[in-house]
Design a protein around this motif. Sequence first.
Motif, PDB file in Angstrom:
ATOM      1  N   LEU A  23       2.012 -11.945   0.463  1.00 35.30           N
ATOM      2  CA  LEU A  23       1.704 -11.199  -0.760  1.00 35.30           C
ATOM      3  C   LEU A  23       0.200 -11.047  -0.932  1.00 35.30           C
ATOM      4  N   LEU A  24      -0.552 -12.113  -0.662  1.00 38.13           N
ATOM      5  CA  LEU A  24      -2.008 -12.055  -0.759  1.00 38.13           C
ATOM      6  C   LEU A  24      -2.576 -11.017   0.198  1.00 38.13           C
ATOM      7  N   GLY A  25      -2.124 -11.050   1.437  1.00 40.34           N
ATOM      8  CA  GLY A  25      -2.619 -10.099   2.425  1.00 40.34           C
ATOM      9  C   GLY A  25      -2.286  -8.664   2.063  1.00 40.34           C
ATOM     10  N   LEU A  26      -1.066  -8.428   1.608  1.00 44.38           N
ATOM     11  CA  LEU A  26      -0.649  -7.069   1.252  1.00 44.38           C
ATOM     12  C   LEU A  26      -1.381  -6.572   0.004  1.00 44.38           C
ATOM     13  N   THR A  27      -1.658  -7.487  -0.934  1.00 43.90           N
ATOM     14  CA  THR A  27      -2.403  -7.092  -2.140  1.00 43.90           C
ATOM     15  C   THR A  27      -3.797  -6.606  -1.776  1.00 43.90           C
ATOM     16  N   ALA A  32      -5.425  -0.358  -3.416  1.00 44.45           N
ATOM     17  CA  ALA A  32      -5.484   0.951  -4.076  1.00 44.45           C
ATOM     18  C   ALA A  32      -4.126   1.388  -4.612  1.00 44.45           C
ATOM     19  N   SER A  33      -3.066   0.729  -4.153  1.00 41.86           N
ATOM     20  CA  SER A  33      -1.715   1.071  -4.604  1.00 41.86           C
ATOM     21  C   SER A  33      -1.241   0.193  -5.747  1.00 41.86           C
ATOM     22  N   VAL A  34      -2.020  -0.839  -6.098  1.00 40.90           N
ATOM     23  CA  VAL A  34      -1.635  -1.669  -7.245  1.00 40.90           C
ATOM     24  C   VAL A  34      -1.761  -0.804  -8.496  1.00 40.90           C
ATOM     25  N   GLY A  42      -4.596  -2.721 -11.481  1.00 42.87           N
ATOM     26  CA  GLY A  42      -5.209  -2.327 -10.217  1.00 42.87           C
ATOM     27  C   GLY A  42      -6.719  -2.453 -10.251  1.00 42.87           C
ATOM     28  N   SER A  43      -7.335  -1.959 -11.319  1.00 40.27           N
ATOM     29  CA  SER A  43      -8.792  -2.055 -11.445  1.00 40.27           C
ATOM     30  C   SER A  43      -9.247  -3.499 -11.581  1.00 40.27           C
ATOM     31  N   LEU A  44      -8.465  -4.316 -12.271  1.00 41.82           N
ATOM     32  CA  LEU A  44      -8.822  -5.727 -12.417  1.00 41.82           C
ATOM     33  C   LEU A  44      -8.809  -6.431 -11.064  1.00 41.82           C
ATOM     34  N   VAL A  45      -7.780  -6.155 -10.268  1.00 40.72           N
ATOM     35  CA  VAL A  45      -7.704  -6.746  -8.928  1.00 40.72           C
ATOM     36  C   VAL A  45      -8.888  -6.294  -8.085  1.00 40.72           C
ATOM     37  N   GLU A  46      -9.218  -5.008  -8.154  1.00 45.42           N
ATOM     38  CA  GLU A  46     -10.305  -4.473  -7.329  1.00 45.42           C
ATOM     39  C   GLU A  46     -11.674  -4.990  -7.773  1.00 45.42           C
ATOM     40  N   THR A  47     -11.823  -5.278  -9.067  1.00 45.12           N
ATOM     41  CA  THR A  47     -13.095  -5.790  -9.565  1.00 45.12           C
ATOM     42  C   THR A  47     -13.447  -7.124  -8.917  1.00 45.12           C
ATOM     43  N   PHE A  48     -12.440  -7.958  -8.737  1.00 38.05           N
ATOM     44  CA  PHE A  48     -12.673  -9.295  -8.170  1.00 38.05           C
ATOM     45  C   PHE A  48     -12.042  -9.435  -6.790  1.00 38.05           C
TER      46      PHE A  48
END
Length: 329
Positions: A23-27, A32-34, A42-48
């Motif tokens: 799951l970590l690797g796929l995230t 960009a698909s979150v 999605g933006s929160l994940v990409e920020t960090f």
Amino acid sequence: MVRAGLRPDPWKRGPVLVALALLLGLTMLLHASVPNRIGNLGSLVETFLPWLGLCVPVLLTGALWRRSAAAVVALLLPVTVWLSLFGGLLGDRSRPGGDLTVASHNVGAANPDPAGTARALAACGADVLALQELTAQDRGTYEKGLAKAYPHHVVRGTVGLWSRLPLSDTRPVDLRTDVGPLARTRPADATTAENRALRTTVTTDNGPLAVYVAHLGSARVNPRSGFWTDSRDRNARALGEAVAAEPNERVVLLGDLNGTLDDRAFDGLTARLQSVQDTAGDGFGFTWPAGFPVARIDQILVRTVEPRSARVLPSTGSDHLPVAAAVDW
């Protein structure tokens, strides 16, 4: 012998750890698909996004403790993805040279020592210096402290540019900060005083350079609404459109964008401009918060000029760290 025979096969141990590693690797791979539909996840994940790599040693410790060969192998996916995304940022990518040095700093509205900040910035060696979050009460302090090093300067609202080189064709950039029916009734002087972006031309020995200074809207994490970025995202779209319409081929954007460039909100900018930190910096170059930086939200982006080096400058009285870069024609 009986106990040994009852032990689970190492390849069958730790199924939860295997699932978490995958799951970590796929995230990271498919960040960009979150979806952003729920709390701008999605933006929160990409920020960090770079910090997700810290999950790897945690999962590896669990895998070794459980003696799970499958989990160890599964961790190859997030390790590979993280290295492909960020491995190039681990070393020093700077090169000598540079026709022009630019710097940017959110000086902080609550800065307890604006005079000290001005002195530090005057000594940084930049040819062009952009400031954000200028307040009416501190503006004079910065103008006085920077006057000797920078004979030319312009201020529009809460952003300004100080330069050793002549400036011309300065104008505010509409970031669409005011929206809705009440925006049309807002006094013009109030809107001007709170302007958060400008565009000007710096006259260099190699020709004109279009310089944008911007301070985009804030991003907030709220338990009810999640990662709130409405004004920032609207500002980012407007700024991207302004840069796209810029007739000058050579462009430098300096400012506090209140987000990292991994965030999809900045696709309109990153499609047209390149980050000097990614190209010619040393490490990740985190700038916020100044006491323990975890994200680079203060950016220097360029078009049709060559980044030579980028660096984070020492802390001032602000909650942001200043950034600087050298560029060539």
